[in-house]
Enzyme design. Structure first.
Site, PDB file in Angstrom:
ATOM      1  N   LYS A  55      41.743  43.532  39.023  1.00  0.00           N
ATOM      2  CA  LYS A  55      42.582  42.787  38.082  1.00  0.00           C
ATOM      3  C   LYS A  55      41.673  42.038  37.104  1.00  0.00           C
ATOM      4  O   LYS A  55      40.643  41.512  37.517  1.00  0.00           O
ATOM      5  CB  LYS A  55      43.480  41.789  38.831  1.00  0.00           C
ATOM      6  CG  LYS A  55      44.316  40.910  37.891  1.00  0.00           C
ATOM      7  CD  LYS A  55      45.377  40.129  38.641  1.00  0.00           C
ATOM      8  CE  LYS A  55      44.890  38.841  39.260  1.00  0.00           C
ATOM      9  NZ  LYS A  55      44.321  37.867  38.308  1.00  0.00           N
TER      10      LYS A  55
ATOM     11  N   SER B  56      40.793  32.594  42.438  1.00  0.00           N
ATOM     12  CA  SER B  56      41.268  31.284  42.900  1.00  0.00           C
ATOM     13  C   SER B  56      40.456  30.845  44.118  1.00  0.00           C
ATOM     14  O   SER B  56      40.524  29.684  44.523  1.00  0.00           O
ATOM     15  CB  SER B  56      42.763  31.337  43.237  1.00  0.00           C
ATOM     16  OG  SER B  56      43.031  32.427  44.099  1.00  0.00           O
TER      17      SER B  56
ATOM     18  N   GLU C 166      51.673  34.649  34.388  1.00  0.00           N
ATOM     19  CA  GLU C 166      51.441  33.321  34.988  1.00  0.00           C
ATOM     20  C   GLU C 166      51.895  32.199  34.059  1.00  0.00           C
ATOM     21  O   GLU C 166      51.552  32.178  32.861  1.00  0.00           O
ATOM     22  CB  GLU C 166      49.940  33.157  35.324  1.00  0.00           C
ATOM     23  CG  GLU C 166      49.656  31.805  35.984  1.00  0.00           C
ATOM     24  CD  GLU C 166      48.325  31.735  36.728  1.00  0.00           C
ATOM     25  OE1 GLU C 166      47.622  32.751  36.827  1.00  0.00           O
ATOM     26  OE2 GLU C 166      48.002  30.638  37.222  1.00  0.00           O
TER      27      GLU C 166
ATOM     28  N   GLU D 225      41.797  39.356  33.439  1.00  0.00           N
ATOM     29  CA  GLU D 225      42.617  38.490  32.595  1.00  0.00           C
ATOM     30  C   GLU D 225      42.380  38.800  31.121  1.00  0.00           C
ATOM     31  O   GLU D 225      41.241  39.022  30.712  1.00  0.00           O
ATOM     32  CB  GLU D 225      42.238  37.019  32.842  1.00  0.00           C
ATOM     33  CG  GLU D 225      42.509  36.551  34.248  1.00  0.00           C
ATOM     34  CD  GLU D 225      42.162  35.070  34.450  1.00  0.00           C
ATOM     35  OE1 GLU D 225      41.808  34.377  33.477  1.00  0.00           O
ATOM     36  OE2 GLU D 225      42.266  34.612  35.608  1.00  0.00           O
TER      37      GLU D 225
HETATM   38  O1  KIV Z   1      43.044  34.254  41.369  1.00  0.00           O
HETATM   39  C1  KIV Z   1      44.232  34.285  41.697  1.00  0.00           C
HETATM   40  O2  KIV Z   1      44.619  33.876  42.794  1.00  0.00           O
HETATM   41  C2  KIV Z   1      45.180  34.820  40.736  1.00  0.00           C
HETATM   42  C3  KIV Z   1      46.630  34.674  41.046  1.00  0.00           C
HETATM   43  C4  KIV Z   1      47.045  33.269  40.930  1.00  0.00           C
HETATM   44  C5  KIV Z   1      47.467  35.570  40.207  1.00  0.00           C
HETATM   45  O3  KIV Z   1      44.794  35.344  39.738  1.00  0.00           O
END
Ligand code: KIV
Length: 261
Positions: free
Chosen positions: A114, A47, A180, A116
């Protein structure tokens, strides 16, 4: 005993019914604040592309960008778990690529990574290398073009697919999963079906924890989305400060004798 949050701490918190607080951060001062506020997990999210770099989507974010922000955030944290996002294109090509990118994030200072989507094989290999992995299902921003916008997922027929996908991420060895933009009822079903921590954003109150984007809760974003809340209006405070400074310099009121040597 050390209070440091680790990947296994999240399962213990989930099992004890203690809500897990997660927040993004991209720089040293925000990391210091998040840690002092006892945020449990700090995510250096992609983000950063939207809220720091000014892009419309997260797609242009590069692995090197995340490494840079991880290094800065790392220096501000002593308690929180630092999770780093694998940005678009840094894990989608092959399991080997996912491994190499994860190793780079860990060397930059992350405690976990993390990613996706449906990448069970990659998750298995990364975990095998000793790196904790968090999954991310529902609306996954790197696939925004497939979704046709930031839309709630898992209504009607789509629910079963998201449950199955969440279970396969758990089976691959992930220690937690971000849910999400999905209905609250679906996040309750997923949280019930899994044994790992579920972290919601736009997923209602039934998850093991919540994640929000720094700029959204601080009031630095232009508008509050339904799934966010301004806990302060930092943009307004900063705008007023910048205007006062501008006015003072223009008038010759700053710097004054008290600011001079
Ligand atoms: O990139 C991010 O901030 C995220 C969150 C919104 C979970 O993946």
């Amino acid at each position: 005993m050390s209070d440091k949050i680790t990947a296994p701490s999240l399962k213990r918190m989930r099992d004890a019914g203690e809500k897990i607080v997660c927040l993004t951060a991209y720089d040293y001062p925000s990391a210091l604040i998040a840690d002092e506020a006892r945020v449990d997990v700090v995510l250096v999210g992609d983000s950063v592309g939207n809220v720091v770099q000014g892009y419309e989507t997260t797609i242009p974010v590069e692995l090197e960008d995340i490494c840079y922000h991880v290094r800065n955030v790392r220096r501000g944290l002593s308690r929180a778990l630092l999770v780093a996002d694998l940005p678009f294109g840094s894990y989608n090509v092959s399991t080997e690529q996912a491994m190499e990118s994860s190793i780079r994030l860990m060397k930059a200072g992350a405690d976990a990574v993390k990613l996706e989507g449906d990448y069970g094989d990659a998750i298995r290999e990364i975990v095998k290398a000793g790196i904790p992995v968090m999954g991310h299902v529902g609306f996954t921003p790197q696939s925004i073009h497939n979704f046709g916008g930031a839309k709630v997922q898992g209504r009607g027929d789509g629910a079963e697919a998201i449950i199955a996908h969440s279970k396969s991420i758990e089976a691959a060895g992930a220690f937690g999963i971000v849910l999400e933009l999905i209905p609250s009822e679906l996040s309750a079903r997923i949280t019930e079906a899994l044994t790992i921590a579920t972290i919601g954003i736009g997923a209602g109150p039934n998850c093991s924890g919540e994640i929000q984007v720094w700029h959204d809760i601080m009031g630095l974003s232009r508008k509050a989305h339904k799934h966010t809340k301004f806990y302060t209006n930092a943009r307004e405070a900063m705008l007023q400060a910048a205007k006062s400074y501008t006015g003072d310099v223009k008038k010759g009121d700053f710097p004054g004798p008290e600011n001079s040597f």
